[in-house]
Scaffold this motif. Structure first.
Motif, PDB file in Angstrom:
ATOM      1  N   LEU A   1       9.066 -37.367 -15.067  1.00 19.69           N
ATOM      2  CA  LEU A   1       9.880 -38.242 -15.911  1.00 19.69           C
ATOM      3  C   LEU A   1      11.368 -38.041 -15.636  1.00 19.69           C
ATOM      4  O   LEU A   1      12.154 -38.988 -15.636  1.00 19.69           O
ATOM      5  CB  LEU A   1       9.570 -37.989 -17.385  1.00 19.69           C
ATOM      6  CG  LEU A   1       8.212 -38.505 -17.871  1.00 19.69           C
ATOM      7  CD1 LEU A   1       7.956 -38.075 -19.307  1.00 19.69           C
ATOM      8  CD2 LEU A   1       8.153 -40.032 -17.766  1.00 19.69           C
ATOM      9  N   GLU A   2      11.761 -36.785 -15.398  1.00 18.21           N
ATOM     10  CA  GLU A   2      13.159 -36.507 -15.074  1.00 18.21           C
ATOM     11  C   GLU A   2      13.568 -37.166 -13.762  1.00 18.21           C
ATOM     12  O   GLU A   2      14.736 -37.529 -13.572  1.00 18.21           O
ATOM     13  CB  GLU A   2      13.386 -34.991 -14.983  1.00 18.21           C
ATOM     14  CG  GLU A   2      13.319 -34.298 -16.334  1.00 18.21           C
ATOM     15  CD  GLU A   2      13.376 -32.792 -16.206  1.00 18.21           C
ATOM     16  OE1 GLU A   2      13.488 -32.301 -15.062  1.00 18.21           O
ATOM     17  OE2 GLU A   2      13.319 -32.109 -17.240  1.00 18.21           O
ATOM     18  N   LEU A   3      12.599 -37.340 -12.867  1.00 16.68           N
ATOM     19  CA  LEU A   3      12.872 -37.985 -11.581  1.00 16.68           C
ATOM     20  C   LEU A   3      12.751 -39.506 -11.669  1.00 16.68           C
ATOM     21  O   LEU A   3      13.034 -40.215 -10.707  1.00 16.68           O
ATOM     22  CB  LEU A   3      11.906 -37.469 -10.507  1.00 16.68           C
ATOM     23  CG  LEU A   3      12.023 -35.987 -10.133  1.00 16.68           C
ATOM     24  CD1 LEU A   3      10.963 -35.635  -9.104  1.00 16.68           C
ATOM     25  CD2 LEU A   3      13.409 -35.669  -9.598  1.00 16.68           C
ATOM     26  N   GLY A   4      12.301 -39.988 -12.835  1.00 22.82           N
ATOM     27  CA  GLY A   4      12.142 -41.426 -13.015  1.00 22.82           C
ATOM     28  C   GLY A   4      10.762 -41.934 -12.676  1.00 22.82           C
ATOM     29  O   GLY A   4      10.528 -43.146 -12.617  1.00 22.82           O
ATOM     30  N   TYR A   5       9.820 -41.024 -12.474  1.00 26.74           N
ATOM     31  CA  TYR A   5       8.446 -41.423 -12.208  1.00 26.74           C
ATOM     32  C   TYR A   5       7.640 -41.366 -13.502  1.00 26.74           C
ATOM     33  O   TYR A   5       8.061 -40.777 -14.492  1.00 26.74           O
ATOM     34  CB  TYR A   5       7.789 -40.501 -11.181  1.00 26.74           C
ATOM     35  CG  TYR A   5       8.470 -40.491  -9.842  1.00 26.74           C
ATOM     36  CD1 TYR A   5       8.738 -41.687  -9.171  1.00 26.74           C
ATOM     37  CD2 TYR A   5       8.849 -39.297  -9.238  1.00 26.74           C
ATOM     38  CE1 TYR A   5       9.372 -41.676  -7.929  1.00 26.74           C
ATOM     39  CE2 TYR A   5       9.478 -39.286  -7.999  1.00 26.74           C
ATOM     40  CZ  TYR A   5       9.733 -40.470  -7.356  1.00 26.74           C
ATOM     41  OH  TYR A   5      10.348 -40.460  -6.149  1.00 26.74           O
ATOM     42  N   SER A   6       6.461 -41.950 -13.469  1.00 24.65           N
ATOM     43  CA  SER A   6       5.593 -41.898 -14.647  1.00 24.65           C
ATOM     44  C   SER A   6       4.202 -41.447 -14.233  1.00 24.65           C
ATOM     45  O   SER A   6       3.637 -41.944 -13.271  1.00 24.65           O
ATOM     46  CB  SER A   6       5.504 -43.272 -15.316  1.00 24.65           C
ATOM     47  OG  SER A   6       4.988 -44.233 -14.428  1.00 24.65           O
ATOM     48  N   GLY A   7       3.662 -40.491 -14.959  1.00 23.62           N
ATOM     49  CA  GLY A   7       2.302 -40.025 -14.689  1.00 23.62           C
ATOM     50  C   GLY A   7       2.202 -39.107 -13.498  1.00 23.62           C
ATOM     51  O   GLY A   7       3.162 -38.899 -12.756  1.00 23.62           O
ATOM     52  N   GLN A   8       1.011 -38.570 -13.278  1.00 24.21           N
ATOM     53  CA  GLN A   8       0.785 -37.633 -12.184  1.00 24.21           C
ATOM     54  C   GLN A   8       0.133 -38.291 -10.979  1.00 24.21           C
ATOM     55  O   GLN A   8      -0.535 -37.652 -10.189  1.00 24.21           O
ATOM     56  CB  GLN A   8      -0.067 -36.462 -12.676  1.00 24.21           C
ATOM     57  CG  GLN A   8       0.684 -35.542 -13.615  1.00 24.21           C
ATOM     58  CD  GLN A   8      -0.014 -34.195 -13.756  1.00 24.21           C
ATOM     59  OE1 GLN A   8      -0.682 -33.745 -12.855  1.00 24.21           O
ATOM     60  NE2 GLN A   8       0.153 -33.566 -14.896  1.00 24.21           N
ATOM     61  N   GLU A   9       0.309 -39.626 -10.885  1.00 17.64           N
ATOM     62  CA  GLU A   9      -0.210 -40.277  -9.689  1.00 17.64           C
ATOM     63  C   GLU A   9       0.597 -39.860  -8.458  1.00 17.64           C
ATOM     64  O   GLU A   9       0.168 -40.024  -7.324  1.00 17.64           O
ATOM     65  CB  GLU A   9      -0.167 -41.806  -9.842  1.00 17.64           C
ATOM     66  CG  GLU A   9       1.236 -42.411  -9.878  1.00 17.64           C
ATOM     67  CD  GLU A   9       1.856 -42.423 -11.264  1.00 17.64           C
ATOM     68  OE1 GLU A   9       1.316 -41.753 -12.153  1.00 17.64           O
ATOM     69  OE2 GLU A   9       2.875 -43.107 -11.453  1.00 17.64           O
ATOM     70  N   ASN A  10       1.797 -39.300  -8.711  1.00 14.38           N
ATOM     71  CA  ASN A  10       2.607 -38.780  -7.613  1.00 14.38           C
ATOM     72  C   ASN A  10       2.050 -37.420  -7.183  1.00 14.38           C
ATOM     73  O   ASN A  10       1.447 -36.699  -7.964  1.00 14.38           O
ATOM     74  CB  ASN A  10       4.058 -38.627  -8.075  1.00 14.38           C
ATOM     75  CG  ASN A  10       4.647 -39.956  -8.521  1.00 14.38           C
ATOM     76  OD1 ASN A  10       4.947 -40.811  -7.712  1.00 14.38           O
ATOM     77  ND2 ASN A  10       4.786 -40.129  -9.826  1.00 14.38           N
ATOM     78  N   SER A  11       2.296 -37.073  -5.938  1.00 11.57           N
ATOM     79  CA  SER A  11       1.770 -35.810  -5.421  1.00 11.57           C
ATOM     80  C   SER A  11       2.886 -34.849  -5.033  1.00 11.57           C
ATOM     81  O   SER A  11       2.704 -33.997  -4.174  1.00 11.57           O
ATOM     82  CB  SER A  11       0.859 -36.073  -4.214  1.00 11.57           C
ATOM     83  OG  SER A  11       1.582 -36.760  -3.199  1.00 11.57           O
ATOM     84  N   LEU A  12       4.058 -34.996  -5.663  1.00 11.50           N
ATOM     85  CA  LEU A  12       5.165 -34.112  -5.347  1.00 11.50           C
ATOM     86  C   LEU A  12       4.867 -32.677  -5.766  1.00 11.50           C
ATOM     87  O   LEU A  12       5.176 -31.730  -5.053  1.00 11.50           O
ATOM     88  CB  LEU A  12       6.446 -34.596  -6.039  1.00 11.50           C
ATOM     89  CG  LEU A  12       6.944 -35.984  -5.650  1.00 11.50           C
ATOM     90  CD1 LEU A  12       8.174 -36.344  -6.477  1.00 11.50           C
ATOM     91  CD2 LEU A  12       7.269 -36.042  -4.165  1.00 11.50           C
TER      92      LEU A  12
END
Length: 207
Positions: free
Chosen positions: A75-86
């Motif tokens: 969220l701090e990076l502007g993404y939503s949810g854990q669909e990201n794999s960072l």
């Protein structure tokens, strides 16, 4: 941004301390201490070994706490949810006989490790380090000849060599041979080192 995992484990230890005290991380067959593994593509895998009182916290609670912190980071990076794999929590292994747990987490790059843990951590070429604004005004010792050192001028000329800047005192395994290291970094093996500093960060230069 706070040191997320450190705060989670501090809370666990504080709670357990009222009953049994906060234990020390113990060894397993393969992982004997908290360690970081850096792959050639820059991915960072963290194995985090911690004392864990199962009577006061469940593994599912711990998993939820960590996943909440990952969500907060996104969220701090502007993404939503854990669909990201960072940043990924890969596994939690219980060691009940040792009252410990072993976490495996993966960070897509050193940037994600640095951001998630709010701790200086860079891995890339010397040129990329300068481009990222990191300071390399350091003196490094030659691991094959303790009498030989290099300074920023020589480091800057080695622009294509890889360099690790690490604030946390955690054992690290690198994909390339270590050539030079700051005085506060103990080189254990060809690609293995243990930072040991009180301020700033350790610097390790590889081929």
């Amino acid at each position: 941004m706070k040191k997320r995992l450190a705060l989670i484990f501090s809370a666990i230890c504080l709670c357990a301390a009222f009953f049994t005290g906060c234990g020390k991380a113990v060894s397993t067959v393969e992982i004997t201490e908290t360690s970081l593994y850096i792959s050639k593509d820059g991915k960072v895998t963290a194995y985090i070994l911690e004392a864990f009182e199962q009577d006061y916290y469940s593994v599912s609670e711990l998993r939820s706490m960590i996943e909440e912190e990952i969500d907060a980071y996104y969220l701090e990076l502007g993404y939503s949810g854990q669909e990201n794999s960072l940043v990924k929590l890969v596994d939690i292994t219980e060691l009940p006989e040792k009252q410990s747990i072993l976490l495996k987490m993966e960070f897509a790059t050193s940037k994600e490790y640095e951001g998630f843990n709010d701790s200086t951590f860079f891995y890339g070429t010397v040129q990329e380090a300068y481009a990222g604004g990191y300071q390399l005004n350091v003196t490094l010792k030659d691991v094959s000849n303790s009498q030989k050192t290099i300074s920023e001028k020589e480091i800057k000329e080695m622009k294509d060599n890889h360099i690790l800047l690490i604030e946390d005192n955690i054992k690290v395994y690198l994909p390339q041979k270590i050539l030079y290291a700051s005085q506060d970094a103990q080189v254990i093996k060809t690609k293995e080192a243990m930072p040991n500093h009180t301020e700033g960060y350790s610097c390790i230069l590889t081929n």
